[in-house]
Design a protein around this motif. Structure first.
Motif, short mmCIF file in Angstrom:
data_model
loop_
_atom_site.label_atom_id
_atom_site.label_comp_id
_atom_site.label_asym_id
_atom_site.label_seq_id
_atom_site.Cartn_x
_atom_site.Cartn_y
_atom_site.Cartn_z
N ILE A 35 44.80 45.58 41.28
CA ILE A 35 45.40 47.04 41.22
C ILE A 35 46.86 47.06 41.68
CG2 ILE A 35 45.05 49.46 42.24
CD1 ILE A 35 42.19 49.01 42.12
N LEU A 39 49.86 48.36 39.19
CA LEU A 39 50.69 49.36 39.70
C LEU A 39 51.91 48.91 40.08
CD1 LEU A 39 48.41 51.49 41.78
CD2 LEU A 39 48.96 51.87 39.27
N ALA A 71 43.59 50.46 36.52
CA ALA A 71 43.56 50.62 37.89
C ALA A 71 42.46 51.53 38.36
CB ALA A 71 44.96 50.93 38.57
#
Length: 127
Positions: A35, A39, A71
């Motif tokens: 994640i 991001l 995510a």
């Protein structure tokens, strides 16, 4: 951090079995790393323009926006694994428990899971 708390909750409900903390800790760690990478790529390559008619705010016009959704899906998959095991434990070990603590752990965990699923399936459109 909430996912780490849920990993610890699952560990506690399992009777503090070392294997459980290792398996779910590894899944959690992999998800967090993935994640963060997704991001950071999203934030690096997204682009904005001015809103039409001179309105204030940011107008997202480009970038790999799908990474934001991926995510969130990883977060949901992690929670599905935790919730499935937690529910299995509840049926197997705590079905007849009258402990208010166990009841609160299950009620709050299921409520969080329902809201997480609701946010994913009816969520905010990123376009």
């Amino acid at each position: 951090m909430s996912e780490a708390i849920f990993v610890l909750r699952t560990y506690a409900l399992s009777g503090r079995r070392r294997r459980i903390i290792c398996v779910f800790g590894a899944i959690y760690s992999i998800c967090v790393v993935a994640i963060v990478i997704m991001l950071s790529v999203l934030l690096r390559y997204q682009s904005y323009s001015v809103f039409p008619l001179g309105l204030g705010g940011c107008n997202l016009t480009g970038g790999p926006i799908i990474l934001a959704g991926l995510a969130f899906i990883l977060l949901l998959l992690n929670e599905i694994a935790l919730m499935s095991y937690t529910l299995w434990l509840g049926v197997k070990l705590y079905r007849h428990s009258a402990s208010p603590l166990v009841g609160t752990l299950y009620r709050d965990g299921i409520t969080y899971f329902i809201f997480l699923c609701h946010a994913l399936f009816t969520g905010v459109s990123i376009s």
